[in-house]
Write a protein that holds these residues in place. Structure first.
Motif, short mmCIF file in Angstrom:
data_model
loop_
_atom_site.label_atom_id
_atom_site.label_comp_id
_atom_site.label_asym_id
_atom_site.label_seq_id
_atom_site.Cartn_x
_atom_site.Cartn_y
_atom_site.Cartn_z
N LEU A 83 55.62 74.65 26.69
CA LEU A 83 55.67 74.83 28.14
C LEU A 83 56.44 76.11 28.49
N ASN A 84 57.54 76.32 27.80
CA ASN A 84 58.33 77.52 28.08
C ASN A 84 57.62 78.79 27.62
N GLN A 85 56.83 78.71 26.55
CA GLN A 85 56.04 79.87 26.12
C GLN A 85 54.97 80.20 27.15
N VAL A 86 54.31 79.18 27.66
CA VAL A 86 53.28 79.38 28.68
C VAL A 86 53.92 79.99 29.93
N ALA A 87 55.07 79.47 30.33
CA ALA A 87 55.77 80.00 31.50
C ALA A 87 56.09 81.48 31.30
N ALA A 88 56.58 81.84 30.14
CA ALA A 88 56.91 83.24 29.87
C ALA A 88 55.65 84.10 29.90
N HIS A 89 54.55 83.58 29.33
CA HIS A 89 53.29 84.33 29.32
C HIS A 89 52.78 84.57 30.75
N LEU A 90 53.08 83.60 31.64
CA LEU A 90 52.65 83.73 33.04
C LEU A 90 53.71 84.43 33.90
N SER A 91 54.75 84.95 33.25
CA SER A 91 55.84 85.67 33.92
C SER A 91 56.59 84.80 34.92
N LEU A 92 56.76 83.53 34.58
CA LEU A 92 57.51 82.60 35.44
C LEU A 92 58.94 82.49 34.93
N LYS A 93 59.90 82.60 35.82
CA LYS A 93 61.30 82.40 35.47
C LYS A 93 61.58 80.91 35.37
N GLN A 94 62.61 80.57 34.62
CA GLN A 94 62.97 79.15 34.45
C GLN A 94 63.22 78.46 35.79
N GLU A 95 63.84 79.16 36.72
CA GLU A 95 64.12 78.56 38.03
C GLU A 95 62.82 78.28 38.79
N GLN A 96 61.82 79.13 38.61
CA GLN A 96 60.51 78.88 39.24
C GLN A 96 59.86 77.64 38.63
N VAL A 97 59.96 77.53 37.32
CA VAL A 97 59.39 76.35 36.64
C VAL A 97 60.12 75.09 37.10
N ARG A 129 48.44 74.94 43.22
CA ARG A 129 49.08 75.03 44.54
C ARG A 129 50.09 76.18 44.62
N ASN A 130 50.52 76.68 43.48
CA ASN A 130 51.46 77.79 43.43
C ASN A 130 50.77 79.10 43.05
N GLY A 131 49.46 79.12 43.19
CA GLY A 131 48.71 80.36 43.01
C GLY A 131 48.41 80.75 41.58
N ILE A 132 48.54 79.83 40.65
CA ILE A 132 48.22 80.12 39.25
C ILE A 132 46.87 79.51 38.95
N SER A 133 45.91 80.35 38.61
CA SER A 133 44.57 79.85 38.37
C SER A 133 44.49 79.15 37.02
N LEU A 134 43.63 78.15 36.95
CA LEU A 134 43.46 77.43 35.70
C LEU A 134 42.86 78.34 34.63
N SER A 135 42.05 79.33 35.02
CA SER A 135 41.49 80.25 34.03
C SER A 135 42.60 81.12 33.43
N ASP A 136 43.58 81.55 34.23
CA ASP A 136 44.71 82.31 33.69
C ASP A 136 45.55 81.43 32.76
N LEU A 137 45.72 80.19 33.13
CA LEU A 137 46.46 79.25 32.30
C LEU A 137 45.75 79.04 30.96
N LEU A 177 45.01 79.90 25.09
CA LEU A 177 44.10 80.34 24.02
C LEU A 177 44.70 81.49 23.22
N ALA A 178 45.42 82.37 23.89
CA ALA A 178 46.05 83.51 23.22
C ALA A 178 47.14 83.06 22.24
N MET A 179 47.62 81.85 22.39
CA MET A 179 48.69 81.34 21.53
C MET A 179 48.17 80.66 20.27
N GLY A 180 46.86 80.46 20.18
CA GLY A 180 46.30 79.89 18.95
C GLY A 180 45.85 78.45 19.08
#
Length: 151
Positions: free
Chosen positions: A127-141, A91-99, A104-107
């Protein structure tokens, strides 16, 4: 004439944790164990202003709690389900394939941790690593977490 009695229970900081009155019936000694008898005005002031009053040394004091830091607020956020998380991300525009690509890139351990979790906690390191990988700020999360609670 029946005189009503009012009882309060407080924590170590003097904040109200329980109330009891005798308007409807007289409590047993076991029911009011640990409670303090107070007058009606004291009872009403504490009960009606629980967030800003405390009872210390037999007196009502004005109490202004220290605001929580963002990290403390995050620690208090309830967990969310996998469904809530995924719906909110989409709903916030983040595709499941990008997620999935980010995870997967994290191992392998990150993939297992992510895919096999039944619930997610706001301060989990992955969760915080994924957020950083998706360029999400903590306030957005934080904002998305609040959205997810009602998803």
């Amino acid at each position: 004439m029946n005189m009503h009695k009012f009882y309060i229970k407080t924590n170590a900081d003097g904040l109200l944790t329980g109330v009891f009155d005798t308007i409807y019936y007289e409590p047993s000694a076991e029911q009011i164990e640990g409670f303090t008898e107070v007058d009606q005005p004291t009872f009403e002031e504490l009960y009606q202003n629980q967030q800003t009053r405390r009872y210390v040394n037999g007196k009502v004091e004005i109490f202004m709690p220290t605001p929580l830091t963002p990290e403390e607020q995050r620690a208090q956020m309830p967990p969310i389900s996998k469904r809530q998380l995924r719906l909110t991300l989409v709903r916030n525009g983040i595709s499941l394939s990008d997620l999935d690509a980010a995870i997967l890139a994290m191992g392998d351990e990150a993939t297992i941790e992510w895919q096999d979790a039944s619930e997610y906690r706001r301060l989990h390191p992955l969760l915080n690593q994924v957020a950083a990988h998706l360029s999400l700020k903590q306030e957005q999360v934080d904002a998305m977490w609040q959205q997810a609670l009602t998803a």
